[in-house]
Design a protein around this motif. Structure first.
Motif, mmCIF file in Angstrom:
data_model
loop_
_atom_site.group_PDB
_atom_site.id
_atom_site.type_symbol
_atom_site.label_atom_id
_atom_site.label_comp_id
_atom_site.label_asym_id
_atom_site.label_seq_id
_atom_site.Cartn_x
_atom_site.Cartn_y
_atom_site.Cartn_z
ATOM 1 N N GLN A 294 -26.443 -8.430 -38.990
ATOM 2 C CA GLN A 294 -25.922 -8.670 -37.642
ATOM 3 C C GLN A 294 -24.522 -8.098 -37.605
ATOM 4 N N PHE A 295 -24.097 -7.685 -36.427
ATOM 5 C CA PHE A 295 -22.773 -7.078 -36.331
ATOM 6 C C PHE A 295 -21.833 -7.967 -35.531
ATOM 7 N N ASN A 296 -20.570 -7.939 -35.905
ATOM 8 C CA ASN A 296 -19.558 -8.629 -35.109
ATOM 9 C C ASN A 296 -18.680 -7.591 -34.419
ATOM 10 N N PRO A 297 -18.392 -7.825 -33.136
ATOM 11 C CA PRO A 297 -17.614 -6.838 -32.385
ATOM 12 C C PRO A 297 -16.104 -6.967 -32.591
ATOM 13 N N ILE A 298 -15.394 -5.888 -32.285
ATOM 14 C CA ILE A 298 -13.922 -5.927 -32.223
ATOM 15 C C ILE A 298 -13.519 -5.294 -30.893
ATOM 16 N N LEU A 299 -12.592 -5.952 -30.208
ATOM 17 C CA LEU A 299 -12.096 -5.417 -28.941
ATOM 18 C C LEU A 299 -10.689 -4.858 -29.164
ATOM 19 N N SER A 300 -10.456 -3.645 -28.685
ATOM 20 C CA SER A 300 -9.114 -3.054 -28.782
ATOM 21 C C SER A 300 -8.659 -2.651 -27.389
ATOM 22 N N ILE A 301 -7.428 -2.990 -27.066
ATOM 23 C CA ILE A 301 -6.873 -2.607 -25.760
ATOM 24 C C ILE A 301 -5.576 -1.855 -26.008
ATOM 25 N N PHE A 302 -5.427 -0.734 -25.342
ATOM 26 C CA PHE A 302 -4.192 0.050 -25.461
ATOM 27 C C PHE A 302 -3.531 0.060 -24.099
ATOM 28 N N ILE A 303 -2.236 -0.215 -24.056
ATOM 29 C CA ILE A 303 -1.546 -0.145 -22.769
ATOM 30 C C ILE A 303 -0.236 0.629 -22.898
ATOM 31 N N THR A 304 0.143 1.244 -21.787
ATOM 32 C CA THR A 304 1.454 1.888 -21.695
ATOM 33 C C THR A 304 2.193 1.204 -20.559
ATOM 34 N N THR A 305 3.456 0.852 -20.803
ATOM 35 C CA THR A 305 4.237 0.143 -19.793
ATOM 36 C C THR A 305 5.695 0.604 -19.879
ATOM 37 N N ASN A 306 6.448 0.385 -18.817
ATOM 38 C CA ASN A 306 7.860 0.777 -18.855
ATOM 39 C C ASN A 306 8.752 -0.305 -19.434
ATOM 40 N N GLU A 307 8.163 -1.521 -19.599
ATOM 41 C CA GLU A 307 8.966 -2.621 -20.142
ATOM 42 C C GLU A 307 8.635 -2.842 -21.612
ATOM 43 N N GLU A 308 9.657 -3.220 -22.383
ATOM 44 C CA GLU A 308 9.405 -3.577 -23.777
ATOM 45 C C GLU A 308 8.865 -5.009 -23.807
ATOM 46 N N ILE A 309 7.731 -5.219 -24.485
ATOM 47 C CA ILE A 309 7.177 -6.578 -24.567
ATOM 48 C C ILE A 309 7.813 -7.313 -25.744
ATOM 49 N N THR A 310 7.810 -6.661 -26.898
ATOM 50 C CA THR A 310 8.488 -7.210 -28.082
ATOM 51 C C THR A 310 8.917 -6.041 -28.964
ATOM 52 N N PRO A 311 10.074 -6.154 -29.630
ATOM 53 C CA PRO A 311 10.470 -5.075 -30.544
ATOM 54 C C PRO A 311 9.751 -5.166 -31.892
ATOM 55 N N LYS A 312 9.094 -6.312 -32.175
ATOM 56 C CA LYS A 312 8.389 -6.485 -33.458
ATOM 57 C C LYS A 312 7.264 -5.464 -33.577
ATOM 58 N N ALA A 313 6.996 -4.999 -34.801
ATOM 59 C CA ALA A 313 5.938 -3.997 -34.991
ATOM 60 C C ALA A 313 4.555 -4.596 -34.722
ATOM 61 N N PHE A 314 4.380 -5.862 -35.081
ATOM 62 C CA PHE A 314 3.091 -6.510 -34.834
ATOM 63 C C PHE A 314 3.281 -8.016 -34.865
ATOM 64 N N GLY A 315 2.283 -8.737 -34.408
ATOM 65 C CA GLY A 315 2.372 -10.192 -34.468
ATOM 66 C C GLY A 315 1.044 -10.817 -34.092
ATOM 67 N N PHE A 316 0.846 -12.046 -34.559
ATOM 68 C CA PHE A 316 -0.386 -12.776 -34.234
ATOM 69 C C PHE A 316 -0.129 -13.652 -33.014
ATOM 70 N N LEU A 317 -1.057 -13.640 -32.068
ATOM 71 C CA LEU A 317 -0.903 -14.430 -30.844
ATOM 72 C C LEU A 317 -1.675 -15.740 -31.008
ATOM 73 N N ASP A 318 -0.925 -16.816 -31.170
ATOM 74 C CA ASP A 318 -1.545 -18.122 -31.424
ATOM 75 C C ASP A 318 -2.275 -18.622 -30.180
ATOM 76 N N ASP A 319 -3.478 -19.134 -30.387
ATOM 77 C CA ASP A 319 -4.228 -19.770 -29.312
ATOM 78 C C ASP A 319 -4.414 -18.837 -28.105
ATOM 79 N N SER A 320 -4.898 -17.645 -28.388
ATOM 80 C CA SER A 320 -5.102 -16.668 -27.314
ATOM 81 C C SER A 320 -6.416 -15.940 -27.555
ATOM 82 N N PRO A 321 -7.076 -15.480 -26.465
ATOM 83 C CA PRO A 321 -8.286 -14.672 -26.696
ATOM 84 C C PRO A 321 -7.945 -13.332 -27.351
#
Ligand SMILES: Cc1cc2nc3c(=O)[nH]c(=O)nc-3n(C[C@H](O)[C@H](O)[C@H](O)COP(=O)(O)OP(=O)(O)OC[C@H]3O[C@@H](n4cnc5c(N)ncnc54)[C@H](O)[C@@H]3O)c2cc1C
Length: 446
Positions: A294-321
């Motif tokens: 059986q396979f498990n899916p992975i969802l990837s979303i790429f966005i471009t925006t004019n605002e900086e969301i976070t300067p961190k290179a990566f992070g885990f989003l607690d309690d989020s889809p």
């Protein structure tokens, strides 16, 4: 038109993902001439990147994270002379973002390595203090344990060990879903803790995670040169049928060409085997795993925006889809603005059934809850990979096949074959090596 070809090489590799690349490099190292058949017109399999016109930069098919404990995958990059494109990590740090508390780093404190991480848990404010102590208690037990139960799932084991739901939700589950792309109640306890011990409680220089500083496909640019003169790569050449006539395998391609080899290493996803192998081979008990794939899916979303969301290179989003945020501008060293971010969700069964519009709507809401920013998305791309990885549950685990098949001369590699690892790049790289070493052991004079 039917054509038959006798190539110079006696060994065929089918599939040029990481397992196929690894097998090819290993054959090259051993001076064995071989031919690689790849269905697509690029190599890398599930690990590749491509230029996206709307976003205006080269995006990965899905963000890949490397554990510093990966050995075979990094060796492969060294052989390809591209390991320098992997970000160097000087300190173990996994930023967690919380809707309530903002940024909460999970990082080593005072000491380096596992001792530092254990101290880090004392500061892990996503958990109330009492639960941090309870978590530490179990971590010490795990450090001292050599064996873990075989017949229960990881969640059940954690509950038996008095880990409250909040510890499972905020600590264990993020690790489980990210490493195994599966939910914690489906992962066998033994493999989970064996891997956890290596990745988070192992040698200091092997704890932590890193990533590619360049689009993924660039890590493989030197592949064709690296396998010269032994290896020959045939792109856009899918193998559609394999059979065996006396001692030779006959490989028929999508353009009806026929090629003959003494040995074959299949480095494809397991569902491909049913299509290309003769039925009489598949009834062998060895192929029983096919009933449990059986396979498990992975969802990837790429966005471009004019605002900086976070300067961190990566992070885990607690309690989020959406599980992870990656700052591609930072990771790739791109000029800004605009800012490029990607978000990934492992085991994304619920999300992949939603429309792209709904997914983006949800993402905007989550970004606001985490970062208090109403951002304007200039461009976006949603990639739903429904067959991202094989689900390594207790059923599949039981029948997970070794690389030597019962058909004489046929070897099988791929992240899903038996490596005692989760289905990852490291497992793929190791499986390719194992297939070749087992083949050479059987028949040293190829
Ligand atoms: C979105 C996503 C995110 C991921 N994130 C991570 C991560 O963070 N860390 C990590 O370690 N792993 C991650 N993985 C898993 C990782 O990508 C895989 O473990 C690895 O790439 C598997 O390599 P492979 O060679 O075993 O298989 P594949 O990459 O699937 O290679 C199989 C190859 O065979 C070819 N092929 C198929 N049929 C035929 C045919 N008939 N003839 C010829 N060729 C054929 C295919 O085109 C493909 O190139 C992720 C996977 C996905 C999809």
């Amino acid at each position: 038109m039917n054509q038959s070809k006798m190539l110079n090489s006696k060994v065929a590799i089918v599939g040029c993902g990481v397992a196929g690349i690894s097998a090819s490099l290993e054959l090259t190292k051993n001076g064995v001439p071989h031919t690689i058949f790849e269905a697509k017109n690029f190599i890398g399999g599930r690990f590749y990147s491509f230029f996206d016109k709307e976003l205006g930069f080269e995006i990965d098919n899905g963000q890949h994270f490397f554990s510093l404990a990966y050995k075979n995958f990094f060796e492969l990059l060294e052989q390809l002379d591209t390991k320098s494109h992997v970000e160097k990590v000087s300190k173990i740090e996994i930023p967690f973002f919380s809707k309530e508390f903002g940024l909460i780093p999970f990082e080593e404190k005072i000491f380096k390595g596992k001792l530092g991480l254990l101290f880090g848990i004392l500061n892990f404010r996503l958990l109330p203090f009492k639960q941090r102590i309870n978590l530490l208690r179990l971590l010490f037990t795990i450090i001292l344990s050599k064996n873990f139960p075989k017949n229960i799932n990881t969640q059940k084991y954690l509950l038996q060990q008095n880990q409250e739901h909040i510890i499972i939700d905020k600590f264990w589950n993020p690790i489980a879903v990210s490493i195994f792309n599966n939910s914690i109640d489906c992962i066998p306890t033994e493999i989970f803790f064996n891997i956890f011990k290596i990745a988070l409680l192992g040698k200091s220089n092997q704890i932590g995670f890193t990533y590619s500083k360049v689009p993924q496909s660039l890590l493989f640019v030197n592949f064709q040169d690296s396998i010269k003169p032994q290896g020959q790569l045939l792109l856009a050449t899918a193998v559609k049928k394999i059979k065996k006539n006396s001692a030779m395998f006959e490989l028929e391609t999508n353009s009806n060409q026929k090629f003959y080899f003494e040995k074959v290493i299949l480095c494809v996803q397991p569902n491909v085997l049913k299509k290309i192998l003769p039925e009489e081979w598949l009834i062998n008990e060895y192929f029983r795993f096919l009933d449990f794939v059986q396979f498990n899916p992975i969802l990837s979303i790429f966005i471009t925006t004019n605002e900086e969301i976070t300067p961190k290179a990566f992070g885990f989003l607690d309690d989020s889809p959406f599980h992870w945020i990656f700052n591609k501008t930072q990771m790739f060293g791109l000029p800004s603005p605009p800012y490029h971010y990607s978000f990934t969700t492992s085991n994304a069964k619920d999300l992949v059934s939603l429309s792209q519009t709904r997914i983006i709507e949800l993402l905007e809401q989550e970004i606001f809850k985490f970062f208090r920013k109403k951002i304007n998305i200039i461009a976006c791309k949603v990639i739903k990979d429904k067959f991202a990885t094989v689900a390594l549950d207790s059923y599949f685990f039981k029948y997970r096949p070794e690389q030597v098949s019962p058909v004489d001369g046929l070897f099988i590699a791929g992240d899903w074959t038996q490596t005692n690892l989760p289905v990852t790049l490291e497992s793929a790289a190791l499986s390719g090596k194992l297939a070749v070493s087992k083949m050479l052991k059987q028949n040293g004079d190829i």
